[in-house]
Write a protein that holds these residues in place. Structure first.
Motif, PDB file in Angstrom:
ATOM      1  N   UNK A 217     -43.012  35.858 -40.133  1.00  0.00           N
ATOM      2  CA  UNK A 217     -42.291  36.670 -38.955  1.00  0.00           C
ATOM      3  C   UNK A 217     -41.582  35.649 -38.111  1.00  0.00           C
ATOM      4  N   UNK A 218     -41.885  34.497 -37.875  1.00  0.00           N
ATOM      5  CA  UNK A 218     -41.053  33.359 -36.928  1.00  0.00           C
ATOM      6  C   UNK A 218     -39.732  33.104 -37.930  1.00  0.00           C
ATOM      7  N   UNK A 219     -39.847  33.099 -39.136  1.00  0.00           N
ATOM      8  CA  UNK A 219     -38.438  32.729 -39.970  1.00  0.00           C
ATOM      9  C   UNK A 219     -37.598  33.735 -39.833  1.00  0.00           C
ATOM     10  N   UNK A 220     -38.208  35.262 -39.985  1.00  0.00           N
ATOM     11  CA  UNK A 220     -37.046  36.305 -39.842  1.00  0.00           C
ATOM     12  C   UNK A 220     -36.656  36.219 -38.257  1.00  0.00           C
ATOM     13  N   UNK A 232     -30.254  40.268 -40.478  1.00  0.00           N
ATOM     14  CA  UNK A 232     -31.631  40.819 -40.345  1.00  0.00           C
ATOM     15  C   UNK A 232     -32.207  40.692 -41.520  1.00  0.00           C
ATOM     16  N   UNK A 233     -33.720  40.134 -41.421  1.00  0.00           N
ATOM     17  CA  UNK A 233     -34.453  39.797 -42.740  1.00  0.00           C
ATOM     18  C   UNK A 233     -35.337  41.214 -42.740  1.00  0.00           C
ATOM     19  N   UNK A 234     -35.012  41.658 -44.039  1.00  0.00           N
ATOM     20  CA  UNK A 234     -35.852  42.834 -44.210  1.00  0.00           C
ATOM     21  C   UNK A 234     -36.975  42.611 -45.148  1.00  0.00           C
ATOM     22  N   UNK A 235     -36.844  41.425 -45.963  1.00  0.00           N
ATOM     23  CA  UNK A 235     -38.043  40.937 -46.817  1.00  0.00           C
ATOM     24  C   UNK A 235     -37.948  39.542 -47.368  1.00  0.00           C
ATOM     25  N   UNK A 236     -39.066  38.935 -47.528  1.00  0.00           N
ATOM     26  CA  UNK A 236     -39.228  37.694 -47.754  1.00  0.00           C
ATOM     27  C   UNK A 236     -40.269  37.409 -48.701  1.00  0.00           C
ATOM     28  N   UNK A 237     -40.098  36.436 -49.648  1.00  0.00           N
ATOM     29  CA  UNK A 237     -40.889  36.023 -50.912  1.00  0.00           C
ATOM     30  C   UNK A 237     -40.853  34.529 -50.722  1.00  0.00           C
ATOM     31  N   UNK A 255     -36.648  34.331 -52.745  1.00  0.00           N
ATOM     32  CA  UNK A 255     -36.184  35.404 -52.702  1.00  0.00           C
ATOM     33  C   UNK A 255     -36.252  36.283 -51.422  1.00  0.00           C
ATOM     34  N   UNK A 256     -35.137  36.711 -50.800  1.00  0.00           N
ATOM     35  CA  UNK A 256     -35.054  37.254 -49.499  1.00  0.00           C
ATOM     36  C   UNK A 256     -34.333  38.457 -49.691  1.00  0.00           C
ATOM     37  N   UNK A 257     -34.212  39.748 -48.808  1.00  0.00           N
ATOM     38  CA  UNK A 257     -33.304  40.581 -48.423  1.00  0.00           C
ATOM     39  C   UNK A 257     -33.245  40.614 -47.021  1.00  0.00           C
ATOM     40  N   UNK A 270     -24.858  46.593 -43.134  1.00  0.00           N
ATOM     41  CA  UNK A 270     -24.530  46.759 -44.444  1.00  0.00           C
ATOM     42  C   UNK A 270     -25.080  45.485 -45.197  1.00  0.00           C
ATOM     43  N   UNK A 271     -25.180  45.790 -46.543  1.00  0.00           N
ATOM     44  CA  UNK A 271     -25.793  44.655 -47.470  1.00  0.00           C
ATOM     45  C   UNK A 271     -24.507  43.717 -47.656  1.00  0.00           C
ATOM     46  N   UNK A 272     -25.199  42.375 -47.803  1.00  0.00           N
ATOM     47  CA  UNK A 272     -24.073  41.503 -48.472  1.00  0.00           C
ATOM     48  C   UNK A 272     -23.519  41.759 -49.673  1.00  0.00           C
ATOM     49  N   UNK A 273     -22.066  41.561 -49.709  1.00  0.00           N
ATOM     50  CA  UNK A 273     -21.428  42.063 -50.933  1.00  0.00           C
ATOM     51  C   UNK A 273     -21.266  40.803 -51.748  1.00  0.00           C
ATOM     52  N   UNK A 274     -20.940  41.104 -53.117  1.00  0.00           N
ATOM     53  CA  UNK A 274     -20.727  39.862 -53.923  1.00  0.00           C
ATOM     54  C   UNK A 274     -19.627  39.011 -53.371  1.00  0.00           C
ATOM     55  N   UNK A 275     -19.919  37.513 -53.557  1.00  0.00           N
ATOM     56  CA  UNK A 275     -19.183  36.616 -52.851  1.00  0.00           C
ATOM     57  C   UNK A 275     -19.315  36.060 -51.618  1.00  0.00           C
ATOM     58  N   UNK A 276     -20.129  37.090 -50.987  1.00  0.00           N
ATOM     59  CA  UNK A 276     -20.443  36.636 -49.596  1.00  0.00           C
ATOM     60  C   UNK A 276     -21.634  35.316 -49.527  1.00  0.00           C
ATOM     61  N   UNK A 277     -21.784  34.757 -48.455  1.00  0.00           N
ATOM     62  CA  UNK A 277     -22.723  33.680 -48.708  1.00  0.00           C
ATOM     63  C   UNK A 277     -23.777  34.122 -47.243  1.00  0.00           C
TER      64      UNK A 277
END
Length: 279
Positions: A217-220, A232-237, A255-257, A270-277
């Motif tokens: 939770x602190x990382x997010x 905004x972090x929606x999930x972490x592994x 992995x992270x969403x 919006x979700x990050x699109x291809x090519x974005x960092x």
């Protein structure tokens, strides 16, 4: 296709320190993440500014980054081969000095909470560490991480799958004693990265579960703060270990969403699109 998640991305985030824009106390309030990590060197072939070396400052309780001129094989070897004093209860030393965690080349994207493949993990003694630094480092993509001695005689790892509403924590313990040199290093060390015969599911103590939930939770929250609410972090592994002295250590996030918002702390996203960092 979504932008690939790379192992070094999370370390860039947790190292960042920026004014806490949500703080109502003071405009000069700085937000840093109170988390313990092992010495970790991130590699990404062809990426400017890498390798980078992250560590936890014992005095400030925050993640720091060494100056680039200090990130060289000699310094890495000196720090990674430094042995600590061990108590008799810990048994024989394992001989393991470091772990190599390789980036997954495909199918590990920001749009999934779990990659379809596992990161490859290698365990290094001094000979293998020297070999890596001399002949493999320039082409490597992933993490070189100083070995963390676990609590107890067997290697034990925790894996957390976190979202803002739920956190599932699992533990696996290796079946072999870490100090049993009759077995190969990998056979003594593998947990989630091995077969079911190599390790067993283990109980997650309530204290460790609570600490892991709090750390995720602190990382997010930290990522939201240092990006001004634009990420905004929606999930972490994430993977953790309880160190020999009882300290919880964050190892890596595989992995992270993460959602990119259109405005600072705005609702539209919006979700990050291809090519974005992930920057």
């Amino acid at each position: 296709k979504m932008a690939e998640f790379k192992l070094h991305s999370m370390f860039r985030y947790i190292h960042q320190s920026q004014r806490d824009e949500m703080s109502m106390i003071s405009d000069s309030t700085n937000h840093t993440l109170d988390i313990t990590i092992p010495d970790t060197v991130t590699f990404f072939r062809g990426h400017p500014g890498l390798p980078s070396w992250y560590f936890t400052s014992s005095s400030e309780r925050s993640v720091k980054k060494k100056n680039s001129q200090n990130v060289d094989p000699s310094n890495i070897l000196n720090v990674f081969t430094k042995r600590r004093k061990r108590s008799p209860e810990e048994g024989r030393p394992s001989g393991i000095l470091a772990m190599l965690i390789s980036d997954i080349e495909t199918n590990n994207t920001l749009d999934s909470s779990q990659g379809s493949e596992q990161n490859k993990i290698e365990y290094l003694d001094e000979v293998l560490l020297r070999e890596f630094l001399e002949s493999r480092a320039s082409e490597f993509c992933g993490l070189l991480q100083k070995w963390v001695d676990p609590q107890g005689l067997n290697n034990r790892m925790y894996h957390a799958t976190w979202s803002p509403t739920v956190c599932v924590v699992n533990c696996r313990a290796n079946e072999r004693k870490l100090g049993d040199r009759r077995c190969a290093m990998r056979d003594r060390a593998v947990t989630f990265d091995g077969t079911n015969a190599d390790s067993r599911p283990d109980v997650v103590p309530q204290r460790a579960r609570d600490q892991i939930l709090s750390s995720c939770a602190d990382i997010a929250r930290h990522i939201a703060l240092v990006t001004g609410g634009r990420r905004i972090v929606q999930s972490l592994s994430c993977f953790f270990k309880v160190r020999h002295d009882g300290e919880l250590v964050f190892l890596w996030c595989d992995s992270a969403q993460i959602v990119a918002t259109t405005t600072r702390f705005g609702r539209a996203s919006r979700r990050l699109s291809a090519g974005e960092t992930l920057a």
